[in-house]
Write an enzyme that holds these catalytic residues in place. Structure first.
Site, mmCIF file in Angstrom:
data_model
loop_
_atom_site.group_PDB
_atom_site.id
_atom_site.type_symbol
_atom_site.label_atom_id
_atom_site.label_comp_id
_atom_site.label_asym_id
_atom_site.label_seq_id
_atom_site.Cartn_x
_atom_site.Cartn_y
_atom_site.Cartn_z
ATOM 1 N N SER A 54 -11.525 8.891 -90.352
ATOM 2 C CA SER A 54 -11.361 9.757 -91.517
ATOM 3 C C SER A 54 -9.928 10.315 -91.538
ATOM 4 O O SER A 54 -8.971 9.546 -91.417
ATOM 5 C CB SER A 54 -12.422 10.865 -91.481
ATOM 6 O OG SER A 54 -12.543 11.489 -92.726
ATOM 7 N N ARG A 100 -18.914 23.611 -96.759
ATOM 8 C CA ARG A 100 -19.422 22.689 -95.750
ATOM 9 C C ARG A 100 -20.624 21.895 -96.269
ATOM 10 O O ARG A 100 -20.754 20.702 -95.996
ATOM 11 C CB ARG A 100 -19.824 23.472 -94.503
ATOM 12 C CG ARG A 100 -20.450 22.635 -93.408
ATOM 13 C CD ARG A 100 -19.528 21.542 -92.901
ATOM 14 N NE ARG A 100 -20.072 20.898 -91.725
ATOM 15 C CZ ARG A 100 -19.426 20.008 -90.999
ATOM 16 N NH1 ARG A 100 -18.206 19.626 -91.330
ATOM 17 N NH2 ARG A 100 -19.980 19.475 -89.939
ATOM 18 N N ASP A 114 -20.354 4.051 -96.714
ATOM 19 C CA ASP A 114 -19.434 5.192 -96.779
ATOM 20 C C ASP A 114 -18.913 5.298 -98.211
ATOM 21 O O ASP A 114 -18.183 4.435 -98.680
ATOM 22 C CB ASP A 114 -18.283 4.953 -95.797
ATOM 23 C CG ASP A 114 -17.282 6.104 -95.762
ATOM 24 O OD1 ASP A 114 -17.398 7.029 -96.589
ATOM 25 O OD2 ASP A 114 -16.388 6.066 -94.902
ATOM 26 N N HIS A 133 -20.348 7.875 -94.273
ATOM 27 C CA HIS A 133 -19.040 8.186 -93.677
ATOM 28 C C HIS A 133 -19.163 8.597 -92.213
ATOM 29 O O HIS A 133 -18.311 8.254 -91.394
ATOM 30 C CB HIS A 133 -18.386 9.302 -94.498
ATOM 31 C CG HIS A 133 -16.995 9.641 -94.073
ATOM 32 N ND1 HIS A 133 -15.954 8.736 -94.160
ATOM 33 C CD2 HIS A 133 -16.446 10.784 -93.555
ATOM 34 C CE1 HIS A 133 -14.834 9.306 -93.720
ATOM 35 N NE2 HIS A 133 -15.112 10.537 -93.352
ATOM 36 N N ASP A 134 -20.197 9.339 -91.900
ATOM 37 C CA ASP A 134 -20.396 9.835 -90.535
ATOM 38 C C ASP A 134 -20.601 8.728 -89.508
ATOM 39 O O ASP A 134 -20.591 9.007 -88.303
ATOM 40 C CB ASP A 134 -21.602 10.780 -90.483
ATOM 41 C CG ASP A 134 -21.174 12.242 -90.561
ATOM 42 O OD1 ASP A 134 -19.954 12.496 -90.665
ATOM 43 O OD2 ASP A 134 -22.040 13.118 -90.528
#
Lengths: 387, 387
Positions: free
Chosen positions: B162, B232, B327, B360-361
């Site tokens: 990232s 968040r 992602d 994405h994680d």
């Protein structure tokens, strides 16, 4: 954006000036949540003329931030037409030369129909947070009551995009005899966890705004503006495709060069803030909460063993389902779930996936291939009426 | 989620307890924004042993919410390992039997390195909003200074996911002689309008929180907790794929039945709120603002006629680029833009698109195909060192 040069006089493409109407209902409405609305008002507009057989009526259902003013202008000076003016009017897909179109502001809304900012007859104060949460099922019920009053026994079609499409689907299940066609555009059979997650953040932004005052802000001289702006900005991202945003803004800077601070640097920030700000001037935060929950709760299969096919087996109408390739809020796969269930339920369904870059908002726009297919389907309905 | 049963003693797979180190720098650092940091501290951790030739050093760059604690545990009772423990340790892709791994908390961070909550030597108060915005270029510069002190002339590899991957890319351009490999995972060559839009909403949530006090909240007894939680929660949605959220939560209700209110109804709401709440206990809002701006400003081509190929032509290292099919924050297409520019610049590049549902994680997780490819690439680097 509105085009100030747009004609407001009736023309080959424009309805011209329209006048909203209001209908009061005294019969209490029992809602899905178990609460009852003792009385309520529905504001609506109509476009076109109801034929003597009352067979050409089309109901328009609106989405999260929509209302009854779907087409035409409210005055000769009005610069901004209704939200679906691209699709409603003479020689447009929802052709007012052919159809009698009814467009209502849903219960719980903030544009005239009874909602959180209306007077609660029991307290003589605004309902605020005491306004019960209404769902797509409740809307269908209230829309059916208006149809009764207008003496429309059966809609030629019930039509909607996004949350509006969900109501069109709910109609087919709840009142199978009362519509001949259901046109479901850019919708989903149920919200995904991601859809709910976005709604939850929007709600939290509103609920945690200190100006929210537990929803009783009507009695103060302010309102949860910041929360509502945040909610709308977030929603807005999900209405546009990544591609459309890239095309529209890229990484263009507002001031031409970086300022290295947290003010607005990029055009896309400026645009989103402007959109949020404008929205906050014309929308009620309690209604925003309610509309997002109506989305979360939409679940037409729930009463039918969580089986969408079983739910849709009740339907007697024909279906047109449309989706847009770059819609990531309710992607084509979600529309295909509806189509698959309809096929499994042995229903007649047409499906079109429109290849275009504009994302979820496509359903509001005049996109040639979409307009052509939408027009063709509605023309077919018109022919049935004239037979 | 942490696994309380995880071993903290060194083992075949675990580093065991690690101790952060701090390094003070007296030489002022001129930043990209034009301001200067007169002095600063960098907190970092190292894993493994630097070989006598100092040729086995690997730099880990962290993402938006990361820090120096990438692997191992901080005490024998510590239940939660560093954020990249899945990939760093004995017999893991970043194998501590082979490599000397350096992981730093970036400037502007909130875990020990100088940042907004540090004391401003000029005022003897926390910097707060006066802390200058630092960029990936500034981080590379500060990381290079730490390398100088550690007598590491050339990294075997600079590695990151990232925003960390963006720094690995920036290293290849800014210090072509100082790394042999750049490993760029789940990154993009520049943020899209949509990426910036999400960041803007996160910042607005923080900036508009009444507890933000213009960034000077350290002097109050509160902090912009709600804004940080909203930021968040929003970020978290973009870290997970729609598929992963569906798999993880579906539409499961927290209470088993609908309550028809705006409290938490669905598990996904509960999860997001919990994640936001936990995050707000350990992260600084000013740092969150800064990190999102560093993302917005990342633009390695800017100094090279906005031509990424020209920028990457400077590079002398080899590249490994990895992306994940689901992602949607930095989609595989964005990684392919990097790969295309590298090929056009005639650089040696390996590219892997990992088919997995986690979004994405994924870059943080032990996904077999990812772990295998990552390990294989790093093994190749290890062989070069041992030759």
């Amino acid at each position: 954006m509105s085009d100030p040069k747009k004609p407001v006089a009736p023309s080959e493409q424009e309805i011209g000036v329209v006048v909203p109407q209001a209908q009061h209902f005294d019969t209490p409405l029992l809602l899905q949540c178990g609460k009852t609305l003792p009385e309520y008002e529905i504001v609506y507009e109509t476009y076109g003329t109801l034929n003597p057989e009352k067979s050409n009526a089309v109901l328009i259902c609106h989405a999260l931030s929509g209302h009854h003013h779907a087409a035409g202008y409210h005055s000769v000076d009005d610069k901004r037409p209704g939200w679906w003016n691209a699709c409603i009017g003479p020689n447009k897909p929802l052709d007012t030369n052919t159809f009698f179109i009814v467009s209502i502001n849903n219960l719980g809304g903030c544009h005239g129909s009874t909602g959180p900012k209306s007077l609660n007859p029991e307290t003589q104060k605004a309902y605020g947070p005491d306004f019960p949460i209404v769902t797509s099922k409740d809307w269908v019920e209230s829309q059916a009551r208006l149809a009764d009053l207008l003496e429309i026994k059966q809609w030629a079609a019930v039509v909607g995009g996004s949350l509006g499409g969900m109501q069109a689907l709910q109609w087919a299940i709840d009142y199978p005899e009362r519509l001949r066609h259901s046109v479901v555009i850019a919708a989903a059979p149920i919200l995904s966890a991601q859809n709910i997650a976005f709604n939850e953040i929007a709600r939290k932004a509103i609920l945690s705004d200190p100006e929210f005052h537990g929803g009783h802000y009507y009695e103060t001289d302010s309102f949860p503006k910041t929360g509502l702006i945040l909610a709308r900005m977030l929603g807005h991202i999900t209405y546009l495709s990544d591609e459309a945003m890239r095309e529209k803004f890229g990484r263009e800077l507002r001031a031409g060069e970086l300022k290295f601070d947290y003010d607005i640097e990029f055009q896309v920030e400026s645009y989103l803030n402007y959109q949020g700000e404008e929205f906050s001037k014309n929308f009620d935060a309690n209604t925003y909460l309610l509309m997002t929950r109506a989305l979360d709760y939409f679940d037409p299969a729930a009463e039918y063993n969580n089986d969408l096919t079983q739910a849709l087996s009740r339907a007697k109408c024909r279906f047109m389902v449309m989706s847009f390739t770059t819609d990531w809020r309710f992607s084509p796969e979600r529309s295909q779930e509806i189509v698959d269930a309809l096929i499994e339920a042995d229903k007649e369904v047409s499906y079109a996936e429109i290849d275009c870059p504009q994302g979820h908002d496509s359903f509001l726009l005049d996109i040639p291939r979409y307009t052509a297919l939408f027009t063709a389907y509605m023309d077919g309905i018109a022919q049935e009426i004239n037979q």
